[in-house]
Design a protein around this motif. Structure first.
Motif, mmCIF file in Angstrom:
data_model
loop_
_atom_site.group_PDB
_atom_site.id
_atom_site.type_symbol
_atom_site.label_atom_id
_atom_site.label_comp_id
_atom_site.label_asym_id
_atom_site.label_seq_id
_atom_site.Cartn_x
_atom_site.Cartn_y
_atom_site.Cartn_z
ATOM 1 N N GLN A 125 -9.445 5.329 -3.362
ATOM 2 C CA GLN A 125 -9.857 5.622 -1.982
ATOM 3 C C GLN A 125 -8.850 6.535 -1.293
ATOM 4 O O GLN A 125 -9.224 7.468 -0.584
ATOM 5 N N LYS A 126 -7.562 6.266 -1.524
ATOM 6 C CA LYS A 126 -6.508 7.117 -0.943
ATOM 7 C C LYS A 126 -6.615 8.540 -1.492
ATOM 8 O O LYS A 126 -6.477 9.514 -0.766
ATOM 9 N N LYS A 129 -9.529 10.346 0.043
ATOM 10 C CA LYS A 129 -9.234 10.672 1.454
ATOM 11 C C LYS A 129 -8.353 11.922 1.514
ATOM 12 O O LYS A 129 -8.585 12.836 2.314
ATOM 13 N N ARG A 132 -10.384 14.978 0.692
ATOM 14 C CA ARG A 132 -11.192 15.413 1.844
ATOM 15 C C ARG A 132 -10.338 16.151 2.861
ATOM 16 O O ARG A 132 -10.747 17.165 3.416
ATOM 17 N N GLN A 133 -9.106 15.640 3.079
ATOM 18 C CA GLN A 133 -8.202 16.295 4.029
ATOM 19 C C GLN A 133 -7.832 17.700 3.549
ATOM 20 O O GLN A 133 -7.766 18.636 4.341
#
Length: 197
Positions: A125-126, A129, A132-133
């Motif tokens: 998940q990290k 994320k 996406r950033q």
């Protein structure tokens, strides 16, 4: 650990092992949303149910666990936890560049399974994320470059100061309900067409 409900898929030809994994994971509040006993069957179910984590036996009939995990990676579905009968350095090397986030050597210990599953899901998940950033940053930089170019065209052709050129792009963006990037691209396109005449 209770209450952490993750959707998990289990792929193994060993029915007793699947049953044991299912039991351990369900007791901790995880949801087992699919099982299969071979590689192709695993892949079909995984693509349909889109789990948070896939637990695969290295020796899946028809298609090895590593091969299935490569396809899962190509489809960007979820992380993989690979079960292996022995610790193999060669397998570890192969897995370095894949979405196999961890290995568990059989026989599987309950504590190891639960902590590793939890760790893998969180790490994935990290990672997503951050990805996406990074995409958002790339998009922002790309937009800025295009807007800068359009601004330069307006400044040169309409003899405008920088702030005014920017304000016009912004105004068009608001008036037409379009992103600034699209307005800037239209300005550049119009300029390029005019230049080619």
């Amino acid at each position: 650990m209770h209450g952490v409900e993750s959707k998990i898929f289990i792929g193994s030809a060993d029915r007793a092992l699947r049953k044991r994994l299912r039991s351990i994971l369900q007791q901790q509040g995880h949801l087992i949303i699919g099982e299969a006993e071979d590689g192709a069957g695993s892949l079909r179910v995984i693509r349909r149910v889109l789990p948070d984590l896939v637990i695969l036996d290295k020796d899946l009939p028809g298609m090895p666990g590593m091969e299935v995990s490569k396809i899962i990676e190509d489809d960007k579905i979820c992380p993989v936890l690979l079960l292996t009968p022995t610790w193999e350095q060669e397998l570890f090397e192969k897995a370095k560049d894949s979405w196999v986030f961890a290995f568990l050597v059989k026989p599987i210990q309950e504590g190891h399974l639960l902590s590793t599953a939890s760790f893998v899901i969180n790490a994935f998940q990290k990672m997503m994320k951050l990805a996406r950033q990074v995409d958002e940053l790339k998009e922002t930089l790309e937009t800025r470059k295009i807007v800068e170019r359009a601004k330069g065209i307006l400044m040169k052709n309409l003899d405008l100061p920088e702030a005014e050129a920017y304000r016009r792009i912004q105004q068009q963006s608001m008036d037409k309900c379009l992103p600034m990037k699209q307005v800037a691209e239209a300005i550049i396109l119009a300029y390029d067409i005019k230049k080619k005449k």
